[in-house]
Write an enzyme that holds these catalytic residues in place. Sequence first.
Site, mmCIF file in Angstrom:
data_model
loop_
_atom_site.group_PDB
_atom_site.id
_atom_site.type_symbol
_atom_site.label_atom_id
_atom_site.label_comp_id
_atom_site.label_asym_id
_atom_site.label_seq_id
_atom_site.Cartn_x
_atom_site.Cartn_y
_atom_site.Cartn_z
ATOM 1 N N ASP A 1 0.832 -1.201 0.000
ATOM 2 C CA ASP A 1 0.000 0.000 0.000
ATOM 3 C C ASP A 1 0.873 1.260 0.000
ATOM 4 O O ASP A 1 1.888 1.327 0.708
ATOM 5 C CB ASP A 1 -0.853 -0.034 1.285
ATOM 6 C CG ASP A 1 -1.848 1.098 1.367
ATOM 7 O OD1 ASP A 1 -2.749 1.135 0.516
ATOM 8 O OD2 ASP A 1 -1.744 1.933 2.284
ATOM 9 N N GLU B 1 1.150 -0.568 -5.198
ATOM 10 C CA GLU B 1 0.176 0.495 -5.466
ATOM 11 C C GLU B 1 0.988 1.703 -5.933
ATOM 12 O O GLU B 1 1.383 2.563 -5.147
ATOM 13 C CB GLU B 1 -0.624 0.847 -4.208
ATOM 14 C CG GLU B 1 -1.806 1.743 -4.550
ATOM 15 C CD GLU B 1 -2.271 2.639 -3.416
ATOM 16 O OE1 GLU B 1 -1.600 2.749 -2.377
ATOM 17 O OE2 GLU B 1 -3.328 3.263 -3.600
HETATM 18 C C1 NOJ Z 1 -4.360 3.219 -0.572
HETATM 19 C C2 NOJ Z 1 -5.527 2.327 -0.341
HETATM 20 O O1 NOJ Z 1 -5.844 1.668 -1.542
HETATM 21 C C3 NOJ Z 1 -6.641 3.201 0.168
HETATM 22 O O2 NOJ Z 1 -7.864 2.534 0.213
HETATM 23 C C4 NOJ Z 1 -6.232 3.715 1.527
HETATM 24 O O3 NOJ Z 1 -7.215 4.612 1.997
HETATM 25 C C5 NOJ Z 1 -4.878 4.433 1.465
HETATM 26 N N1 NOJ Z 1 -3.905 3.737 0.677
HETATM 27 C C6 NOJ Z 1 -4.297 4.608 2.839
HETATM 28 O O4 NOJ Z 1 -3.820 3.382 3.326
#
Ligand code: NOJ
Length: 565
Positions: free
Chosen positions: A230, A290
């Site tokens: 993430d 991500e």
């Molecule tokens: C990216 C995640 O996909 C999202 O859902 C989240 O709110 C943020 N990172 C913070 O962790």
Amino acid sequence: MSKRCYSILSALLAIVSSFPLSAQSKSVDAEGHKWWQHAVFYEIYPRSFADSNNDGIGDLKGITSKMAYLHDLGVDAIWISPCFPSPQVDFGYDVSDYENIDPMYGTLADFDSMVAEGRKNGIRIILDFVVNHSSDRHQWFVDSKSSRTAAHRDWFVWRDGKGPGQPPNNWTSTFGGSAWTLDPATNQYYYHYFYVEQPDLNWRNPVVEKAMLDTTTWWYKRGVSGFRLDAVDTLFEDPKLTDNPVLPGKNKLGDPNTEEIHNKKLPEVHDVLKKLRAVADQSDAVLIGETWTSNIDELKEYYGSHDNELQMPMDFMFTTVDKLSPPEFRRQIAQVDAAGGWPVFVISNHDKVRSYNRYGDGKNNDAIARLMGAFYLTLRGTPIMYYGEELGMENNDPKRKEDVKDPIGRTGWPKEIGRDGERTPMQWNSDANAGFSTAKPWLPVPPSYKTHNVAKESDDPNSVLSMYKKVLALRHTNEALIDGNYAALNEDDPNVMSYLRSYKGKAVLVALNMSSASKKVSFNLAEKGFGSAGLKSLVATPGASVKGMDVSLEPYGVFIGEVVR
Ligand code: NOJ
Ligand code: CA
């Protein structure tokens, strides 16, 4: 068989079945491709997939009960959004214990059963590792906040204010307001790129780094085949805390626009990714990133200069093509195809309006959903599906502020309505709550669940689900789709997106009519080494037909055919 032989055999079987799946199959094919290059990934938002105990919230036993469905669909690995203990401020992206399961989702024993059931169905488990921040209720932060001299003080990013009532600098949280919150007891500010309840971990502290690397090992030993990492680009901040340049205007949450050059994408991120990769490699595990990037050079960096960082950085630039534009898709695919790493395609996720709505025109949404599935599932690279996309699930956005669950939707209403709409329960059948739960689900299902659900669509050969199943089955068995090169065809055509996937003298041609008018397209594959060829249909929509090298397509029609000589 003698009793002794039998007990030796069962002991051996027990040992083998306790191996992590990743250790069982160090798969590399003739092309040197690894297991994750042939796999189809599927993101599950655990709150919303299947509710086994009817409390309105999905859980791990629910996921376990659906492994056979996922197997039949053609999924090889599931990425489960965070299921660790969490106060659920950001629905799991605020982790209060990295090595456990939230009781709402089940227990570690349920997790082990899920891994075992996945293994039986040929499905690997990928967890979501929230590397940038923990929850403010994690014991690490509770201790960190307790005093300036606490053992964990330096596990988070604490700084003095600029002056009375003034945060250390102008950095803003992506979820609204300053990225700094004052702790009055110790009179220092802590940094949080996301919600106040999500303090950023201090990755410059080697003890933090070790704790996080060890966490991955702990899960690999438990049978996990990789992680989706993430928010990797926010791991480091400029230690001098230089202000970000201010840009004109305000964002949807009412904060000044800034250029986030001092708290995002710092080079140190890559050192951490290399270390995470070295650990992952010991277990033949995959790291998915991500990775929000604005150009291909930024994306390339995430693979690492020596293929030593992320194997699967997601190409979100592809998802920014929010219209059915063959020229724009061709450009994006050509870039990532030539980038040197393995392309990773995504069209939906839990942070983005569902592809059904983004690409749909309001009239032909099912046809467009079939087309989009046939498109990205036949490209060279690994696709990551989002639960329900295979049904043509639509966004069900809240209509009133008081119904919003996602905090950014409440802060930003009505300009920013939050992400609830794309996170609604999976639509299993036409029963109440789409068969997700007998209790009121945490988010409501849209009225369209009556027609768009697994049970209904399984009986319809022309449903979105049937198209996904056919294409995924083909993708797993056809060598050209498994290992073949990608070559764009008819590159000047503004309406029909077509390409050839070829491997060792065999080829599959894909033609997708991205327009609302019927189209006839002709192909000449001589230049691609397939002179005087014909086409044999493999998967096609009802209005598609082929004659020689001419393909006729209805609006949003799909044709996938084998090249025959
Ligand atoms: C990216 C995640 O996909 C999202 O859902 C989240 O709110 C943020 N990172 C913070 O962790
Ligand atoms: Ca439940």
